[in-house]
Motif scaffolding. Structure first.
Motif, PDB file in Angstrom:
ATOM      1  N   GLU A 344       0.823  -1.207   0.000  1.00  0.00           N
ATOM      2  CA  GLU A 344       0.000   0.000   0.000  1.00  0.00           C
ATOM      3  C   GLU A 344       0.860   1.262   0.000  1.00  0.00           C
ATOM      4  N   PRO A 355      -5.272   4.031  -4.213  1.00  0.00           N
ATOM      5  CA  PRO A 355      -5.013   2.968  -3.230  1.00  0.00           C
ATOM      6  C   PRO A 355      -6.056   1.856  -3.268  1.00  0.00           C
ATOM      7  N   ARG A 427      -7.935  -7.230   1.269  1.00  0.00           N
ATOM      8  CA  ARG A 427      -6.787  -6.837   0.461  1.00  0.00           C
ATOM      9  C   ARG A 427      -5.996  -8.014  -0.061  1.00  0.00           C
TER      10      ARG A 427
END
Lengths: 438, 143
Positions: A344, A355, A427
């Motif tokens: 990130e 992002p 993620r």
């Protein structure tokens, strides 16, 4: 049963307990007096080094975490001046800064002893030819195994990782009897040998010491069958010392922790409470002999349990079960620790990217792990030319590679393909089945 | 002198092209020319439409990432060697063509080819000196 140092490894429990009490008192004083971070932690709760009179008092000491390393980057956790530090290694941190560890000359000697025990438990002796395919460099795997094998007096081939066909060639030509590498690399070596028409089962290779990443019993069977060897699990982390923290004996029933150098505890990761023997929880280590980097109650974030029953091999050191998961989101890809937060922060630094990303880790049968990072395109990335998109992919990939230290495939995807966070964002998609069947 | 082209980023998965054409149909946009450049993972759909700004808004609304670029609409004599002449002119000046594709409509006796070339201003001047006609956005839309 094989031993490198039977006297230490089979030490009587009363003797071991007395030794640990004495070493802990020494370590606590050393850490308190020489590392401001520990002094502050003690002072904040009114704890004095003299309150710790033995292992029974251990739970009074506050935990140490990776954040402490980050806040004291690079050398702030060291307890000796740099003129006594003869080696520095580093592993991934959760953000841009890596976790830096140091060793005095004596620490290196201890480390070599512990790795000699590790390799010795699989029968490595002088006369063995050790093919060390752990990476050499800041990673502790390469040099850790190297020094241990040298201490035994084995002939070390410091081949490091990669160049798989040459590994097979060397294994054949040099007659390697011992292999050190990650378990997934052992699988790849087997597959590559088969493609080259080489049957490793007919080569002198006898035993492999596999670690630095999670694996399963079914992988062990696969590796043992395809290479015709014994495959032993080894465990370590650079903060504690590197490989050599714990190791399997030929019983292959959990890894013996070098308890004359480390204290292991299992805690509840939520409450920090120490759990009774045999409970599954987070593994915590305290070092007993480290000079440059004493660690007090370091939270590994690895989930496992300690086996309370003694092992048939005769070692008195407690065994830890193979790592069964993590309490954080760290991934281990090709033996390298990767935190999503590192990815990130790289994407945030690249102006054109948003992002919104997804990390996809996969392992094809008989191949190494792949790390893909899916990045949503933005109007700033899209142009009318494929070439400029490809350039952007390459730019992101090379930035990620230089931060993570492993190659990454970047894939541009349409906006909104990656689920938006409602609370906790998803993620990571890990398609490997690492912690099952273990 | 350029005409506006839309470039739409599309992942290689079934139904995405249909989503684009449907969004444009619903916005009553007419597609005049298109081409696709693709890689293993994705493609770029390039479009010339009758109303680029409205088309872009409609596609953005539908969740697509769209870039707007200027390209050249060049009249090409619709006979053997017509295109070759024009490309020769550019080649002699060492002007590279990034990509090109054909337009659906015709301009009298001429075909129209959409060009994306480097050093576009210079290229336009040279082509005009050689009598090649380059259409403006309005001219193109009026065909």
């Amino acid at each position: 049963m094989y031993f490198w140092n039977r006297e230490a490894e089979c030490m009587r429990l009363e003797e071991l307990r007395a030794l640990r009490d004495w070493l802990l008192v020494k370590t606590v004083r050393h850490a308190y007096e020489n590392v401001p971070c520990y002094k502050r932690k003690f002072d904040e709760i009114g704890l004095r080094p003299e309150h710790i009179r033995g292992v029974a008092d251990l739970s009074k000491i506050p935990f140490t975490t990776k954040d402490d390393f980050r806040e004291n980057y690079p050398f702030g956790m060291f307890a000796v001046p740099m003129d006594q530090v003869v080696r520095v290694h580093a592993s991934s941190g959760t953000t841009g800064k890596s976790t830096v560890v140091g060793y005095t000359r004596n620490d290196i000697a201890v480390w070599a002893e512990l790795m000699a025990r590790t390799l010795g438990a699989g029968g490595t002796t002088k006369g063995d030819v050790v093919q060390n395919a752990y990476g050499y460099g800041l990673f502790t795997g390469g040099l850790g195994a190297h020094y241990g094998a040298e201490k035994i007096g084995a002939s070390v081939i410091p081949i490091s990782g990669g160049n798989t066909k040459r590994q097979i060639q060397v294994m054949q030509d040099f007659g390697s009897t011992v292999l050190c590498c990650t378990p997934s690399y052992a699988v790849l070596l087997g597959e590559t040998a088969r493609e080259m028409g080489v049957d490793v089962r007919n080569l002198p290779l006898r035993v492999a010491f596999l670690g630095a990443e999670p694996w399963t019993e079914s992988m062990r069977r696969q590796i043992e069958e395809s290479l015709g060897i014994d495959a032993l699990d080894i465990y370590g982390l650079s903060e504690v010392i590197g490989p050599g923290v714990s190791y399997e004996c030929m019983e292959k029933a959990g890894m013996h922790i070098n308890e004359d150098h480390f204290i292991a505890e299992i805690i509840d990761p939520e409450t920090g409470e120490v759990l009774p023997p045999g409970s599954k929880g987070e593994l915590v280590f305290t070092t007993l002999t480290k000079e440059a980097l004493p660690l007090l109650r370091y939270r590994t974030r690895d989930l496992t349990y300690l086996e309370p029953e003694p092992c048939k091999c005769g070692r008195t050191f407690v065994r830890m079960h193979r790592v069964m998961g993590r309490t954080d989101d760290m991934l281990i890809v090709r033996g390298v620790n990767v935190f999503p937060s590192q990815i990130e922060s790289v994407l945030m630094e690249i102006e054109e990217t948003e992002p919104h990303y997804l990390i996809v880790v996969d392992r094809e049968k008989g191949a190494l792990d792949t790390l893909e990072v899916w990045v949503e395109v933005s109007p700033r990335i899209v142009s009318d030319e494929v070439r400029s998109l490809e350039k952007m992919e390459q730019k992101i990939a090379s930035e990620l590679q230089s931060t993570l230290g492993i190659s990454v495939k970047v894939k541009l995807v349409e906006p909104k393909t990656i689920a938006r966070s409602e609370g906790k964002a998803k993620r990571v998609v890990d398609r490997r089945d690492l912690y099952n069947g273990s | 002198m350029g005409v506006k082209q839309l470039s739409v980023f599309l992942e290689n998965k079934s139904g995405r092209l249909a989503d684009v054409t449907r969004a444009l149909a619903q916005a009553n946009i007419n597609i005049r020319a298109l081409s696709i450049a693709d890689t293993i993972d994705y493609g770029l759909l390039r479009l010339i439409v009758n109303d680029p700004e409205r088309a872009r808004a409609a596609l953005a609304e539908a969740g697509f990432t769209v870039a707007l670029t200027e390209v050249l609409a060049i009249e090409v004599p619709d006979k053997p060697g017509g295109l070759a002449n024009i490309i020769d002119i550019l080649a002699k000046e060492a002007i590279n063509i990034e990509y090109m594709y054909a337009f659906v409509g015709r301009s009298g006796e001429h075909a129209i080819v959409i060009f994306r070339i480097e050093r576009a201003d210079e290229a336009v001047q040279i082509l005009r000196e050689k009598g090649v006609r380059i259409l403006t956005g309005e001219e193109l839309q009026s065909l």
